[in-house]
Design a protein around this motif. Structure first.
Motif, PDB file in Angstrom:
ATOM      1  N   GLU A 173      98.832  84.986 -42.628  1.00 40.33           N
ATOM      2  CA  GLU A 173      97.889  84.101 -43.294  1.00 40.33           C
ATOM      3  C   GLU A 173      98.576  82.775 -43.590  1.00 40.33           C
ATOM      4  O   GLU A 173      99.598  82.736 -44.265  1.00 40.33           O
ATOM      5  CB  GLU A 173      97.412  84.742 -44.596  1.00 40.33           C
ATOM      6  CG  GLU A 173      96.313  83.942 -45.250  1.00 40.33           C
ATOM      7  CD  GLU A 173      95.805  84.609 -46.519  1.00 40.33           C
ATOM      8  OE1 GLU A 173      96.575  84.706 -47.479  1.00 40.33           O
ATOM      9  OE2 GLU A 173      94.636  85.013 -46.529  1.00 40.33           O
ATOM     10  N   ARG A 174      98.031  81.711 -43.058  1.00 42.43           N
ATOM     11  CA  ARG A 174      98.636  80.395 -43.252  1.00 42.43           C
ATOM     12  C   ARG A 174      97.944  79.591 -44.335  1.00 42.43           C
ATOM     13  O   ARG A 174      98.415  78.553 -44.756  1.00 42.43           O
ATOM     14  CB  ARG A 174      98.594  79.612 -41.932  1.00 42.43           C
ATOM     15  CG  ARG A 174      99.384  80.241 -40.816  1.00 42.43           C
ATOM     16  CD  ARG A 174     100.839  80.405 -41.178  1.00 42.43           C
ATOM     17  NE  ARG A 174     101.633  80.888 -40.069  1.00 42.43           N
ATOM     18  CZ  ARG A 174     102.922  81.230 -40.160  1.00 42.43           C
ATOM     19  NH1 ARG A 174     103.534  81.123 -41.324  1.00 42.43           N
ATOM     20  NH2 ARG A 174     103.581  81.656 -39.125  1.00 42.43           N
ATOM     21  N   SER A 175      96.749  80.026 -44.735  1.00 45.18           N
ATOM     22  CA  SER A 175      96.045  79.345 -45.816  1.00 45.18           C
ATOM     23  C   SER A 175      95.189  80.393 -46.522  1.00 45.18           C
ATOM     24  O   SER A 175      94.567  81.229 -45.878  1.00 45.18           O
ATOM     25  CB  SER A 175      95.173  78.230 -45.247  1.00 45.18           C
ATOM     26  OG  SER A 175      94.214  77.817 -46.183  1.00 45.18           O
ATOM     27  N   THR A 176      95.189  80.354 -47.841  1.00 42.43           N
ATOM     28  CA  THR A 176      94.444  81.331 -48.623  1.00 42.43           C
ATOM     29  C   THR A 176      93.078  80.773 -48.964  1.00 42.43           C
ATOM     30  O   THR A 176      92.959  79.584 -49.266  1.00 42.43           O
ATOM     31  CB  THR A 176      95.181  81.605 -49.953  1.00 42.43           C
ATOM     32  OG1 THR A 176      96.571  81.685 -49.671  1.00 42.43           O
ATOM     33  CG2 THR A 176      94.710  82.882 -50.604  1.00 42.43           C
ATOM     34  N   ASP A 177      92.060  81.628 -48.929  1.00 40.97           N
ATOM     35  CA  ASP A 177      90.730  81.202 -49.335  1.00 40.97           C
ATOM     36  C   ASP A 177      90.751  80.962 -50.842  1.00 40.97           C
ATOM     37  O   ASP A 177      91.123  81.833 -51.608  1.00 40.97           O
ATOM     38  CB  ASP A 177      89.726  82.304 -48.995  1.00 40.97           C
ATOM     39  CG  ASP A 177      88.301  81.841 -49.206  1.00 40.97           C
ATOM     40  OD1 ASP A 177      87.709  81.343 -48.243  1.00 40.97           O
ATOM     41  OD2 ASP A 177      87.796  81.954 -50.347  1.00 40.97           O
ATOM     42  N   LEU A 178      90.402  79.758 -51.255  1.00 46.19           N
ATOM     43  CA  LEU A 178      90.430  79.497 -52.691  1.00 46.19           C
ATOM     44  C   LEU A 178      89.481  78.372 -53.072  1.00 46.19           C
ATOM     45  O   LEU A 178      89.129  77.524 -52.247  1.00 46.19           O
ATOM     46  CB  LEU A 178      91.849  79.148 -53.165  1.00 46.19           C
ATOM     47  CG  LEU A 178      92.462  77.826 -52.743  1.00 46.19           C
ATOM     48  CD1 LEU A 178      92.433  76.824 -53.889  1.00 46.19           C
ATOM     49  CD2 LEU A 178      93.893  78.022 -52.326  1.00 46.19           C
ATOM     50  N   THR A 179      89.056  78.406 -54.315  1.00 48.71           N
ATOM     51  CA  THR A 179      88.194  77.360 -54.860  1.00 48.71           C
ATOM     52  C   THR A 179      88.872  76.798 -56.099  1.00 48.71           C
ATOM     53  O   THR A 179      89.347  77.551 -56.943  1.00 48.71           O
ATOM     54  CB  THR A 179      86.821  77.941 -55.241  1.00 48.71           C
ATOM     55  OG1 THR A 179      86.256  78.523 -54.071  1.00 48.71           O
ATOM     56  CG2 THR A 179      85.893  76.861 -55.749  1.00 48.71           C
TER      57      THR A 179
END
Lengths: 155, 694
Positions: B430-436
């Motif tokens: 995973e190179r980028s995490t889903d986040l808000t």
């Protein structure tokens, strides 16, 4: 004239603010050294498949060492690195079939200014022989990085 | 550059203010204090005539003569602006009142605006968050390209070229107005070859690269722009619609794409003008509707705009680490759409002039290609502001204002498309995490202008901010492009900056002296800092935040003598210190060294205005560095410029000539990205432009 004097003084005051906390900064690179030892590998070094290479270098830094990395990649296409002035005789250019890739990160215990790095690197017996590059990467604790690239040969 | 400075100085003499009206070149100095009383911030205006006569290759290069403004060359024909050492996402480029949204975080990305359609420009130095919101920390570059035609039919044709990269180009403008309606169209065409540097080889990351004829392989390119403006101008209502499209294609330096050393079997040396892999192309489309009403003491303005920035970077597919060789050349695609809207109202009440507004922006970004740098994201932001300008006396004006911003950003997760061995398993990392993340920020500004005799004093205190970009929050992976492992920080706060600006100027008919000192404090300056660790074989760089103190000044002196002569002396200095974090005590990356210009211009009026100028540009050595930078030697260059206009019955012919680096010096620009790969700045260059206004 008074005005110019005032402006000149202001400029001087503003310009003079450059002198703070200089002393504590580490501004020098770590050193990859072969002083006092027989460094392995050196330029044009020959490695034999199936054997173990006894890597040996000395790392120094004026404040504190960080960590290091060793990478070996093929030079079948004859690209060049500029950290060495030694030219080694090279074989013909060729395409890689099963070129050796070695890429390993190593820690250095914290607080050291000198580190005697000795590692045994086994060379697989099924890799392509030919021209390779041997890279040493070394950091100090603030992130200055020193590189050393050598041409080696695998037989 | 020299000529620009000269021009700027000259014009400064004319208006005797931080507001430099470059147009009034021959007017006596102390004539008007009014422009300098307009704002308590430092700003510099550049009008079309100045741009015409002082053309030096590109808009940013022309603007570079302004103290505190720099153009970072990104190779090829383009450059990125910086104000007082801050660029990228720390300044705003605004075109006709709409924030220009490209991929401004990127190192290879230029302005993406048709510079030949620009009628006038203004540079505001210092935080301008009140009117421009996020990113306006270092300042704002305001471009105006929607000027109404004055005649029923008017236009211009311009032909230009430069020797260093064999650039040739043409730009045309045609427009006209009736009683109420007007329209206008611009087209620009530019083509250039590989650019030349005064060296025969480049050394980077232990690699040794030889150049043929001192040319940077594959840096050729082209640019095509077009725009159309339709407007209505009534007594109380004005409205216009502008459509523009800007296309550019340019090669990347073939031996180091980004900072990565490339080996290829492509025969780059067979032609200077062709573009091989690796290259990029970008298209920026913009549609902008502007409407304003005037009603008694109130005026109102509404802007609605849509922009699409579409960029592709292509390169020869190669395997990298555990990534197998991709089957196509599309390394990266960025497709970003931005919807912008704002409403503003101005109201006069006694000595007060109020200005309030509401603005918002929605961004939608999608990526593509086998290389990963930034994830998909959507950002929604809303801001509102109110400011008051209080004319206490004619010579003493106060201003104060505040602004509130909200933003929400949703970053999508991203996983490698190929597996990497982790322990005994094969995993798509995973190179980028889903986040808000949600952000809010309160910014403020207050200041004063005071005029007494020949003096004008200005003081301004203000704050600026920017939302962290997805790369800073979510990066986690090898940037093969740049030989490092980059890790973001989800916890980053909006970057905040506080600044105190002073402006002192003194002027009479012959002499203008101006000093603009500033003090700038960041409570959390966000940047990418190298660590002592290695991850997956490369040095680890972390996005970190540190308290930072910056201070500096710009100073300028223009002396007009013997009727035709003008002498200029100007300089700038910037000092930066990190006050916390791992790099405490160090400066910031890319801190510009001190620089100074000395120039002499001869202005004449013989069958039209003209000038000839010579300028020396002196830059100090930069020893203030932070890992992984290298100290950069000082240098000086000699630059020549001349401009002349010839009135021809109902039209006018303008000729401008500009020679940079006359002595063909080899030098490095400390603030250039290409400094890191040891690419020197371009060698001697001659630019020429011939324009016909009708």
């Amino acid at each position: 004239m008074k005005h110019y004097l005032a402006i000149t003084m202001l400029l001087c005051v503003l310009g003079a603010c450059g002198g703070d906390d200089e002393a504590s900064k580490d501004m020098s690179y770590p050193v990859i050294s072969d002083e006092g030892i027989e460094a392995v590998p050196s330029d044009c070094y020959i490695l034999k498949r199936g054997e173990v290479m006894p890597f040996h270098y000395v790392f120094t830094d004026d404040t504190e060492l960080g960590s290091f990395n060793i990478e070996i990649h093929n030079n079948f296409d004859h690209h060049t690195h500029g950290t060495s002035s030694v030219e080694c005789p090279m074989e013909e250019e060729k395409a890689a079939v099963n070129a050796w890739v070695f890429n390993q990160d190593y820690e250095i215990p914290s607080g050291l200014r000198t580190y005697d790095a000795q590692i045994e690197i086994p060379i697989p017996d099924d890799v392509d022989p030919g021209d390779y590059h041997f890279m040493i990467r070394l950091t100090d604790h603030v992130g200055w990085q020193q590189l050393r690239a050598m041409a080696v040969k695998i037989q | 550059m020299i000529s620009i400075l000269l021009g700027a100085m000259i014009s400064m003499a004319a208006s005797s203010d931080t507001v430099v009206t470059l147009e009034d070149v021959t007017v006596s100095a102390s004539k008007s204090v009014e422009p300098q009383m307009r704002s308590s911030q430092t700003s510099v205006h550049v009008d079309q005539e100045y741009l015409q006569l002082n053309f030096s290759g590109s808009l940013m290069q022309t603007m570079e003569g302004i103290p505190g403004v720099k153009a970072i060359s990104i190779g090829s024909g383009q450059s990125k602006p910086t104000i007082r050492g801050l660029g990228y996402n720390r300044m705003v480029v605004s075109e006709n009142g709409i924030k220009h949204e490209g991929q401004q975080w990127g190192d290879d990305h230029g302005l993406e605006i048709d510079q030949f359609s620009v009628d006038r420009a203004e540079v505001i130095k210092g935080p301008s968050a009140l009117l421009y919101g996020s990113d306006a920390i270092g300042g704002v570059l305001l471009l105006r390209s929607n000027q109404m035609p004055k005649d029923s039919l008017e236009g211009s044709v311009q032909l230009f070229g430069r020797t260093n990269n064999g650039q040739i180009g043409a730009a045309a403008k045609i427009g006209g107005r009736g009683e109420r309606w007007y329209c206008r169209a611009n087209v620009t065409w530019i083509d250039y070859a590989d650019y030349k540097v005064p060296t025969d080889s480049i050394q980077y990351y232990s690699y040794w690269i030889r150049l043929k004829d001192g040319r940077l392989r594959n840096t050729a390119g082209c640019e095509r722009n077009g725009s159309f403006l339709l407007g209505y101008s009534g007594r109380k209502v004005r409205t216009s619609l502008r459509l523009s499209d800007s296309y550019a294609k340019s090669g990347f330096f073939a031996n180091a794409h980004g900072l990565e050393v490339r080996l290829s079997n492509i025969d780059y040396d067979h032609s200077r003008r062709d573009v091989d892999l690796p290259y990029q192309w970008v298209n920026h489309f913009k549609a902008h509707s502007h409407t304003s009403w005037y009603c008694g003491r109130t005026s109102m303005e509404v802007n609605v705009a849509y922009q699409n920035n579409f960029r592709e970077e292509l390169s020869e597919p190669v395997s990298h680490g555990y990534m197998p060789k991709p089957d196509n050349s599309l390394e990266r695609r960025f497709n970003k759409s931005t919807y912008t809207y704002n409403y503003q109202a101005r109201y006069h009440l006694g000595k007060h002039a109020f200005h309030g507004g509401l603005d918002g922006e929605y961004q939608y970004n999608r990526r593509g290609g086998w290389g990963f740098i930034i994830p998909d994201f959507e950002t929604n932001s809303l801001g509102m502001f109110l400011l008051d300008r209080f004319k206490f006396r004619k010579n003493l004006i106060f201003n104060a204002g505040a602004r509130l911003d909200f933003a929400k950003t949703h970053i999508h997760g991203y996983q490698d498309w190929y597996p990497t061995p982790v322990g005994s398993e094969m995993v798509c990392l995973e190179r980028s995490t889903d986040l808000t993340r949600k952000f809010h920020n309160l910014s403020w500004s207050f200041g004063a202008n005071y005029n007494v005799g020949n003096w004008v004093f200005k003081a301004n205190a203000g704050s600026g901010f920017r939302m962290p970009i997805p790369k800073e929050l979510g990066a986690n992976g090898i940037n093969y492009h740049i030989f490092r492992y980059e890790r973001g920080n989800v916890q980053l706060d909006p970057e905040k900056s506080y600044q105190l600006d002073l402006g002192l100027s003194w002027s009479n008919d012959a002499l203008v002296v101006q000093v603009d000192p500033y003090l700038n404090y960041f409570s959390n300056y966000i940047y990418l800092s190298p660590t002592s660790r290695y991850v997956e074989g490369l040095q680890l760089y972390n996005y970190t935040q540190a308290r930072v103190l910056r201070l500096g000044w710009e100073a300028q002196m223009i002396y007009t003598f013997a009727k035709h002569w003008e002498a200029l002396l100007q300089g700038e200095y910037l000092h930066a210190r990190q006050k916390s974090g791992e790099k405490k005590g160090y400066t910031l990356p890319f801190t510009p060294p001190w620089s100074m210009d000395a120039g002499l211009t001869y202005k004449y009026n013989w069958k039209g205005d003209g000038f000839v100028g010579l300028k020396a540009h002196v830059v100090g050595r930069q020893d203030e560095i932070v890992p992984p930078e290298k100290p950069t030697d000082g240098y000086w260059t000699l630059n020549f410029s001349a401009g002349k206009s010839f009135p021809l019955r109902r039209s006018k012919l303008n000729v401008s000539l500009h020679a940079d680096n006359l002595l063909n010096r080899r030098y490095y620009n400390h603030t250039s990205y290409y400094r890191l790969i040891d690419v020197p700045e371009p060698g001697r260059n001659l630019s020429m432009k011939v324009g016909l206004d009708f």
